[in-house]
Design an enzyme around this catalytic site. Sequence first.
Site, mmCIF file in Angstrom:
data_model
loop_
_atom_site.group_PDB
_atom_site.id
_atom_site.type_symbol
_atom_site.label_atom_id
_atom_site.label_comp_id
_atom_site.label_asym_id
_atom_site.label_seq_id
_atom_site.Cartn_x
_atom_site.Cartn_y
_atom_site.Cartn_z
ATOM 1 N N TYR A 127 0.821 -1.225 0.000
ATOM 2 C CA TYR A 127 0.000 0.000 0.000
ATOM 3 C C TYR A 127 0.854 1.273 0.000
ATOM 4 O O TYR A 127 0.306 2.375 -0.089
ATOM 5 C CB TYR A 127 -0.908 0.093 1.243
ATOM 6 C CG TYR A 127 -1.839 -1.061 1.489
ATOM 7 C CD1 TYR A 127 -2.178 -1.951 0.474
ATOM 8 C CD2 TYR A 127 -2.397 -1.252 2.741
ATOM 9 C CE1 TYR A 127 -3.026 -3.011 0.731
ATOM 10 C CE2 TYR A 127 -3.250 -2.308 2.995
ATOM 11 C CZ TYR A 127 -3.551 -3.187 1.993
ATOM 12 O OH TYR A 127 -4.396 -4.228 2.253
ATOM 13 N N HIS A 163 0.289 -11.761 2.625
ATOM 14 C CA HIS A 163 -0.794 -10.988 1.999
ATOM 15 C C HIS A 163 -1.714 -11.866 1.125
ATOM 16 O O HIS A 163 -2.934 -11.751 1.200
ATOM 17 C CB HIS A 163 -0.188 -9.848 1.165
ATOM 18 C CG HIS A 163 -1.107 -8.695 0.967
ATOM 19 N ND1 HIS A 163 -0.671 -7.403 0.857
ATOM 20 C CD2 HIS A 163 -2.457 -8.626 0.859
ATOM 21 C CE1 HIS A 163 -1.710 -6.591 0.689
ATOM 22 N NE2 HIS A 163 -2.801 -7.324 0.685
#
Length: 279
Positions: free
Chosen positions: A50, A108
């Site tokens: 991110y 993730h």
Amino acid sequence: MHAPLITMNDGHQVPALGLGTYQIRGGEGLDQVLTAIQDGYRLLDTSTNYDSEGIVGEAIRRSGLPRSDFFVTTKLPGKYHHYADALMMIQESLFRMGLDYFDLYLIHWPLPKRGLYVEAWKAMITAKKMGLIRSIGVSNFEPEHLDKIIEETGVTPAVNQIEIHPYWVQERMVRANKERGIITEAWSPLGRGNDALKESTITELGEKYGKTPAQIILRWHAQREIIPIPKSRNLQHQRENLAIFDFELTKVEIERINRLEKVDGRIDDQDPNEYEEFE
Ligand code: NAD
């Protein structure tokens, strides 16, 4: 207002709601994370992918609150699943954030076609022993991925963070996590602001309880024993998203929301068995 705490299978505690930081970046993003902290958020969810690890670390320092007040989560990118790469990346993320440990670190995505997630999991077990991480978990793992890492290492993830919102209810995965003693976290818990917020089932319940549609959806997660991590850049929304611990939906109302599920309800059609994130 603070979220209550939930105890995980490794004995550590996690707040029952957190702040997502996807697309919260730069100087503006820093201010937005700081307002959330001032408002009571303690669980901060970021990821190397991110590009918000730096501002989350900076917001923690600028808040003036002790590090121990926070529950910081970040995630391992797909291109670093090899054991040595994963250990390196955990340390790199700590330097980016200016922290000396993570409360929770997640794989993730499993990337099963690549088949390296067991290696990544072993690196996280090592990093935990080194004191770099308190709790280790996964994200977007299907039951077979969970069973594989548990069988090969004897270590069960504390958390599995998966896509859940009223159009993608995931009863199957919520049950699979629960059966294994794993806490479910919901990503995109508000469907990334999709039409679920306008569904009459949701707005009617909002009127009944004097709550906003977002609060009804977040309360629905909490009562399913799921930890939602809504993202908002706006103080008003951040505030209302945290204020969900003073009312209760009935069982029938929870089931009514469950029925909003759609067959193709995923936001971006990201099937964990197919989806590949290498960047
Ligand atoms: P979300 O469901 O949290 O929705 C965010 C959007 O909803 C906002 O941009 C805003 O438009 C709207 N919103 C927020 N509060 C509102 C309110 N009170 N009223 C009306 N609208 C409101 O979506 P998200 O950001 O995709 O997901 C949350 C977090 O989950 C992310 O920020 C990230 O930290 C995490 N995440 C993880 C994965 C993963 O693979 N593990 C994937 C996606 C997101």
